[in-house]
Design a protein around this motif. Structure first.
Motif, PDB file in Angstrom:
ATOM      1  N   LEU A   5       3.021  -5.783  -6.463  1.00  0.00           N
ATOM      2  CA  LEU A   5       2.309  -5.159  -5.338  1.00  0.00           C
ATOM      3  C   LEU A   5       1.599  -3.896  -5.813  1.00  0.00           C
ATOM      4  N   VAL A   6       0.352  -3.754  -5.401  1.00  0.00           N
ATOM      5  CA  VAL A   6      -0.415  -2.552  -5.742  1.00  0.00           C
ATOM      6  C   VAL A   6      -0.905  -1.920  -4.440  1.00  0.00           C
ATOM      7  N   TYR A   7      -0.470  -0.699  -4.180  1.00  0.00           N
ATOM      8  CA  TYR A   7      -0.892   0.006  -2.965  1.00  0.00           C
ATOM      9  C   TYR A   7      -2.315   0.546  -3.173  1.00  0.00           C
ATOM     10  N   VAL A   8      -3.193   0.212  -2.237  1.00  0.00           N
ATOM     11  CA  VAL A   8      -4.613   0.569  -2.404  1.00  0.00           C
ATOM     12  C   VAL A   8      -4.908   1.938  -1.801  1.00  0.00           C
ATOM     13  N   LYS A  17     -10.782   5.101  -7.769  1.00  0.00           N
ATOM     14  CA  LYS A  17     -10.567   4.676  -9.163  1.00  0.00           C
ATOM     15  C   LYS A  17      -9.092   4.510  -9.550  1.00  0.00           C
ATOM     16  N   PRO A  18      -8.176   5.395  -9.105  1.00  0.00           N
ATOM     17  CA  PRO A  18      -6.781   5.196  -9.518  1.00  0.00           C
ATOM     18  C   PRO A  18      -6.227   3.818  -9.151  1.00  0.00           C
ATOM     19  N   THR A  19      -6.744   3.214  -8.072  1.00  0.00           N
ATOM     20  CA  THR A  19      -6.275   1.875  -7.704  1.00  0.00           C
ATOM     21  C   THR A  19      -6.735   0.836  -8.730  1.00  0.00           C
ATOM     22  N   PRO A  32      -1.467  -9.193  -9.766  1.00  0.00           N
ATOM     23  CA  PRO A  32      -1.540  -8.109  -8.774  1.00  0.00           C
ATOM     24  C   PRO A  32      -1.847  -8.622  -7.367  1.00  0.00           C
ATOM     25  N   VAL A  33      -1.069  -8.157  -6.412  1.00  0.00           N
ATOM     26  CA  VAL A  33      -1.352  -8.408  -4.997  1.00  0.00           C
ATOM     27  C   VAL A  33      -1.600  -7.045  -4.364  1.00  0.00           C
ATOM     28  N   ALA A  34      -2.828  -6.826  -3.880  1.00  0.00           N
ATOM     29  CA  ALA A  34      -3.187  -5.507  -3.341  1.00  0.00           C
ATOM     30  C   ALA A  34      -2.761  -5.390  -1.883  1.00  0.00           C
ATOM     31  N   VAL A  35      -2.328  -4.208  -1.488  1.00  0.00           N
ATOM     32  CA  VAL A  35      -1.977  -3.958  -0.081  1.00  0.00           C
ATOM     33  C   VAL A  35      -2.982  -2.947   0.457  1.00  0.00           C
ATOM     34  N   VAL A  56      -5.252 -10.068  -1.324  1.00  0.00           N
ATOM     35  CA  VAL A  56      -5.268  -8.750  -0.690  1.00  0.00           C
ATOM     36  C   VAL A  56      -4.554  -8.882   0.657  1.00  0.00           C
ATOM     37  N   LEU A  57      -3.415  -8.239   0.787  1.00  0.00           N
ATOM     38  CA  LEU A  57      -2.703  -8.235   2.063  1.00  0.00           C
ATOM     39  C   LEU A  57      -3.264  -7.081   2.876  1.00  0.00           C
TER      40      LEU A  57
END
Ligand code: FAD
Length: 318
Positions: A5-8, A17-19, A32-35, A56-57
């Motif tokens: 999980l990657v917090y957007v 950019k950090p995302t 990667p699954v983006a939130v 992308v959730l």
């Protein structure tokens, strides 16, 4: 493949950019699954997919904007339950660290904050941190629950790796605490047109050697010629020459840019704590014995009022 999980972090759908850096690191661990929380998920998904998000959730609700971090934690927890990820990555901003810490408590997981690198290990992700005022580098691994890791901006160069980035709606059951603290007003900081200090690829900082608020334009001119952010030592901040939001160091911000230029800064341990992980360090100081020269890649012994304007002129000429 295992999912991460990657917090957007975004502003109205414009992904920061950090995302993209997190997505790049996440690919070392799995898919990667983006939130994405708040408006603009469809637009954001194009970028998130370009940088490797398989999915992308997305959830949008007034709670995300109107209340402090708890609704976002509720959402990340819902995503955690939906995906059962091998790790959760969150940008190391003040908000990101609070979200990550609360999620770790809720999921009974270990947390690593301010990682500067991340690799896959046999028993889970191994994170690198710079600790004790950057005096040591540690590598650690979480042994309990789902690893929750916050990563400092500029820890990896974003690399594109196109993936589906398909948007799926995430149902978020908000808990009782979600609406416990309401945001009553927001005041936009006056924009300098410069990049955010902790995210900037280049930072130019001034210290006591700058001599006064009226002389900081020398530092700002160099920063502007390079498209850089402006930082300051605590001495310069305490003297009222520059705002505290620009302070770099132990009691200021921690930066890790590609290039850090320190002008008129002695290099006290507390200042180093906030900039020692910079990839290339340059110092201008008139004292050849200044401790900052112990850690620089390039050092100029000289008066900053001569050296910095010359440097600015050279950069502008290119
Ligand atoms: P100085 O140490 O006074 O150095 C000024 C330098 O400028 C000197 O090396 C001098 O040779 C050089 N110089 C002077 N004139 C010129 C010129 N014309 N051209 C070129 N060079 C010139 N500090 C931070 O920066 N960030 C923090 O977050 C921070 N947190 C702290 C937390 C604690 C608990 C404590 C105790 C201290 C903290 N400090 C912090 C303060 C820190 O110890 C130093 O006092 C501070 O960093 C010094 O700032 P400086 O290098 O600008 O000033």
């Amino acid at each position: 493949m295992a999912e991460v999980l990657v917090y957007v972090d975004h502003v109205d759908g414009a992904v920061r950019k950090p995302t993209l850096e997190l997505l790049t690191l996440a690919r070392r661990l799995g898919d990667p699954v983006a939130v994405h929380l708040g408006p603009g998920a469809d637009e954001a998904a194009k970028v998130l997919g370009e940088y490797g998000a398989v999915k992308v959730l997305a959830a949008d609700a007034p709670e995300f904007a109107d209340y402090l971090v708890v609704p976002k934690v509720d959402a990340l927890q819902a995503a955690h339950e939906a995906v059962s990820p091998v790790a959760v990555l969150v940008p190391s901003s003040a908000e990101g660290k609070e979200i990550a810490a609360r999620l770790a408590v809720r999921t009974g997981s270990g947390i690593i904050t301010d990682a500067v690198d991340l690799v896959a290990g046999d028993d889970g992700p191994v994170a690198t941190q710079s600790v004790f005022a950057a005096g040591y580098t540690t590598k650690s691994r979480i042994t309990r629950g789902t690893p929750v890791i916050t990563v400092k901006p500029n820890s990896a160069a974003p690399e594109a790796a196109p993936a589906a980035g398909a948007v799926e709606q995430l149902a978020v059951p908000f808990g009782e605490q979600a609406t416990g603290t309401k945001v009553t007003s927001r005041t936009a900081r006056e924009s300098t047109g410069r990049p955010e200090l902790t995210e900037a690829a280049i930072v130019v900082s001034g210290g006591r050697g700058v001599g006064g608020a009226e002389s900081f334009h020398v530092i700002e001119s160099l920063a502007d010629s390079l498209g850089a952010a402006v930082g300051a030592s605590r001495a310069a901040v305490d003297a009222g020459w520059y705002p505290h939001s620009s302070q770099v160091g132990q009691t200021g911000k921690s930066v890790s840019p590609q290039l850090y230029i320190a002008a008129g800064i002695s290099g006290a341990i507390q200042h180093r704590a906030g900039m020692q992980t910079s990839k290339t360090i340059v110092a201008v100081n008139k004292d050849a014995e200044a401790p900052i020269f112990e850690l620089v890649d390039y050092g100029v012994v000289g008066d900053l009022f001569q050296v910095v304007p010359q440097l600015t002129k050279e950069v502008r000429a290119r």
